[in-house]
Structures are given as C-alpha cells and as structure tokens.
Design an enzyme around this catalytic site. Structure first.
Site, mmCIF file in Angstrom:
data_model
loop_
_atom_site.group_PDB
_atom_site.id
_atom_site.type_symbol
_atom_site.label_atom_id
_atom_site.label_comp_id
_atom_site.label_asym_id
_atom_site.label_seq_id
_atom_site.Cartn_x
_atom_site.Cartn_y
_atom_site.Cartn_z
ATOM 1 N N HIS A 148 0.860 -1.187 0.000
ATOM 2 C CA HIS A 148 0.000 0.000 0.000
ATOM 3 C C HIS A 148 0.891 1.231 0.000
ATOM 4 C CE1 HIS A 148 -3.176 2.808 1.120
ATOM 5 N NE2 HIS A 148 -4.013 1.859 0.746
ATOM 6 N N ASP A 172 -7.871 -5.366 0.038
ATOM 7 C CA ASP A 172 -8.339 -6.251 -1.044
ATOM 8 C C ASP A 172 -7.971 -7.704 -0.822
ATOM 9 O OD1 ASP A 172 -7.507 -3.481 -2.969
ATOM 10 O OD2 ASP A 172 -9.537 -4.270 -2.742
#
Ligand code: SDX
Length: 429
Positions: free
Chosen positions: A306, A364
């Site tokens: 991320h 996700d």
C-alpha cells in the site's frame, strides 16, 4: 518549537515556504507561490510527497495503521455503526441523531430506483461485458437523466445528486450483475435495509421467494463501511480533478469508477482472488513468493502493499475476522482459497523481502474471499468496491466544490522532449 517557515536557498536567493500544521499527520510545506517567486516547479510523479488539498473527511496514519472517518476509528464504525450512518457521517461531518438518521434513510430509500429508460442502456452491452464497463457507462449516463441535479453551483442540486448516487449505485451494480448472467433485473424493496436490498437485487429471482440471510447482510454492510472512503487515493483524486473543471457529479463519479477499475487499485480484489486460485495449493506458495521478489518478473502479490500503510491496513484486520465468520456461517471454513490466503499471509509476513518493503495485506486481500463465499463472481468484486466508495467520492467532491478557494487542477511537468526544431519537408527527410 516547530518551525513556521522552511527556508529555500536557490540561485543566490532565499525563499520562505510557510509550514502548515494539520490536526494530525505530517506538516505541509506551502509551495503555492514557489513558481511565481522562484520560477521553479516541484517534481513528484505519483504524488508520493504531495498533499493535493486540505480535507476534514478521512485521516490515515500509515505507520500506526490508523483510519478515521471524521475522527472516528474504522474498527469502531465497523463494529458499532452501519454503512448508511457512515454515509451520513462522511457527508455531513457528524454522527446523526435518530431523527436525522430516519430522515436520511427515508431520502435514500426513495431514490433507489433508476429511471425506467435506463434499463435500455444495459441492452446495448454484450452479456459478457465486465460489470465495471457497464457501471462506468450507466453512471456517466445518469447525467443525461437527472438534469435537475447537475448544476454544481446549486447547493441543493449537489445534495440531491449525492443522495441519488448513494441510493442508485447498488441498483445499477445489481443490474450490471443480473444483465451479465441473463437474469431479469430485480427492483429495490423499500422495506429492506441498504445491504439486504443489494443482496436481494443480486440474488433473488422472480420465480421464487428469497430470504436475505441477516448475518450475510451484516457482513455485506461491513464491507461497504470498510471501503467507504480513504483520503486522496487514485480514484478520489480522479473525482476531485474531474470535479475541479465543474463537470457534473455523475460524470465525476463515472471517472472515479474508471480509475478504481485498475488492478493496482480497486481491481486488486478481483486480481487477488484470481491469483489465490492460480496458486491453488499451499505447497505452491513459495514459487509465487519467488516470482513476487524477482525484479525481472512483473508479477506482484495482489492484495499486498500500500502507498500509505507501511505496517498493516486496519481494514484488512477487520476483513480477516469477517472472512472467518462468514465462511464458518456458510460451512466453508476449510475453503481452500482461504487456507492458501492465510498461509500466504503468514509466509509473506516472515519473508525478509516483504518485511523490508513493508508489504502487508491490504483491504483487497480478504474481501474477495468473503464475496466469493457469498456467491459473487470475481467480476463483481470491484463494482461492490465502487458502490461502497461512491459516498467517499461524493463527500470529497462536495467538500472541494464547496471550498471557495477551489480552482481547476492543472499540474505542470518536467519537459524532457526535443528542443525547438523546424519542420522538414517529406522529400528532404
Ligand atoms: C487499494 O491508495 C489507496 O488508499 C488505495 C486503497 C483505497 O482504499 O482507495 O487502499 C485501495 O488500491 C489498495 C491497494 C490494492 N492494490 C494491490 O493490492 C496491488 C498490489 N500492490 C501493488 O501494486 C502496490 O503495493 C501498490 C500499488 C498498492 C502501492 O504501490 P507504491 O506505493 O507505488 O509502491 P511501489 O509500487 O513503489 O512498491 C514499493 C516496492 C517496489 O519495489 P522496489 O521498486 O522498491 O524494488 O515494493 C514492491 C515494488 O516492486 N512491491 C511489491 C508489491 N507491492 C509493492 N512487490 C511484490 N508484490 C507486491 N504486491
């Protein structure tokens, strides 16, 4: 005492750059006057060190793994609130009173149907069209139907557009799904809560009665909440940039959906589940970990890493708990994909490469496992992310449009192309 100004010494000149202090997070160097004063641009492709705006909506601390909506930690909202209340909070800045919530819920409920003629839009798509392609098209086409909420300078029209988008996105996403499997559209039911309504529109058929499982509706609602907003991510920045030109809200949200589709962003949930399926069994995990570490191999572990979270994504923590609950509820706790996911997470978190690169599971990683267990095809994972994020996009859009300092976004560049040269006739080349 923290500095109030940064000093830049350039070409024999000194420039003062004001330092702006946030409620929380890093200080900001105000460079708005830099080009005018020093005739230089700053350079930051991918905006890794750039604050594009000021905002009061969402705060993320990537090192501590904190995510707050209007100051409220995501784990508290996921445990105690519901998506529609989170929508109110993101839009208006405060948790609603009971009366405010009843009014908001009634307004959203009354806007869940789409104009009947919009059904025809779907028929123009092939049945095997990706639902994200359908959603980009149909949401953008809302501009052609709802003219009475496209004037961005009218606060009431901005409000109506926000309610319409929050109310209709689940209906459009469900229609995209039904169209892709050749089943008839199911109309929204006003006596169902937001998440139950979505599940009913996706999974009920006219031929028989369908009862929404309340535990699955709660899990669906929690997934909506976890995806609702996330500061200035790629798709939110897309919505803000589109909105800065004065484009109507439906066109801006369609742009956000298009950006979210990418596998590096919202498309990662579909890509992650497909990757877990491709790995297939726990004994093949080392092969894929090696591919992810191989610089000559473009393969990345989808659902990992991320831009902001360099410790853990708090949403992934909640999602992992939810995955266990939902799969146990559905009697598929030994789901092979979940076993591969858990083992992959364990191995990756002990691997030097992932520790050094600070790569942790993101939102996700587990969401696809839950959605698949609920009966959604992978092609519906990103549309569900899009419908969840619509409130965040529209809240950020409203904040920007309502800001008197708002101006069109227009970055510059570091030009590295040819110097000036004269045209050469074809015969002379
Ligand atoms: C979302 O921004 C948001 O807030 C997004 C989001 C939201 O709610 O809006 O949180 C939703 O998009 C979550 C992210 C979903 N994407 C994925 O899961 C796709 C896989 N992840 C990567 O593509 C990547 O981690 C990103 C895009 C998420 C972040 O990329 P960055 O911040 O630009 O970091 P990077 O690509 O420069 O990676 C840093 C290093 C690189 O190695 P070096 O060049 O330094 O040697 O880590 C490596 C990368 O190669 N790396 C990975 C990796 N992610 C980064 N290596 C293997 N597998 C990965 N997943």
């Amino acid at each position: 005492m923290a500095d109030k100004t940064a000093k830049l010494h350039l070409n024999g000149q000194n420039y003062d750059l004001p330092i702006l202090s946030p409620t929380k997070g890093p200080n900001v160097l105000d460079i708005r006057k830099l080009y005018g004063q020093a005739d230089v641009f700053t350079y930051d492709p991918g905006f890794t060190s750039t604050a594009s705006c000021d905002s009061t909506i969402t705060f993320i601390d990537g090192d501590k793994g904190e995510l707050w909506y209007r100051g409220y930690p995501i784990e508290q909202l996921a445990a105690k609130s519901c998506y529609l209340e989170v929508c109110y909070l993101l839009l208006y800045g405060e948790l609603p009173t009971e009366a405010q919530m009843d009014d908001f819920r009634a307004r959203v409920t009354r806007h869940t149907m789409v104009h009947e003629q919009m059904h025809n839009f779907f028929r123009g798509f092939r049945r095997d069209a990706h639902p994200m392609a359908t959603m980009v098209g149909v949401v953008g086409a809302m501009s052609a139907f709802y003219h009475d909420s496209t004037d961005v300078n009218d606060e009431w029209q901005r409000e109506v557009a926000a309610i319409r988008l929050i109310a209709k996105l689940p209906t459009i996403a469900a229609m995209a799904y039904k169209y892709s499997i050749g089943q008839p559209f199911v109309y929204p039911q006003n006596d169902l809560d937001y998440a139950s309504n979505f599940l009913n529109m996706c999974f009920s058929v006219p031929a028989e009665k369908y009862e929404v499982n309340p535990a699955l509706a709660r899990a669906m609602d929690r997934i909506f909440t976890l995806h609702a907003d996330h500061e200035q991510n790629a798709s939110t920045s897309t919505v803000r940039l589109a909105g800065s030109s004065g484009a109507n809200p439906f066109a801006c949200i369609a742009a956000g959906i298009a950006c979210l589709w990418g596998p590096a962003h919202g498309g990662a949930n579909q890509a992650c589940l497909e990757m877990l399926r491709e790995i297939g069994t726990v004994d093949r995990i080392p092969e894929y970990i090696a591919k992810a570490k191989d610089k000559s191999d473009p393969f990345k572990l989808m659902g990992f890493g991320h831009r902001v979270y360099k410790n853990f994504d708090p949403r992934a923590t909640v999602m992992k708990e939810s995955a266990d609950e939902v799969l146990d509820l559905l009697g598929v706790g030994d789901n092979p994909t979940l076993q591969v996911a858990k083992e992959l997470e364990k191995i990756a978190l002990e691997d030097e490469y992932f520790i050094e690169k600070k790569l942790y599971p993101n939102v996700d990683f587990y969401s696809g496992i839950i959605l698949e267990a609920m009966g959604f095809p992978t092609s519906m994972f990103t549309p569900i992310f899009a419908l969840s994020r619509t409130v965040g996009w529209i809240a950020q859009w409203k904040e920007m449009i309502g800001d008197p300092q708002n101006k069109i976004g227009r970055p510059r560049q570091l030009y590295v192309g040819s110097d000036r040269r004269d045209y050469v006739d074809l015969k002379a080349r």
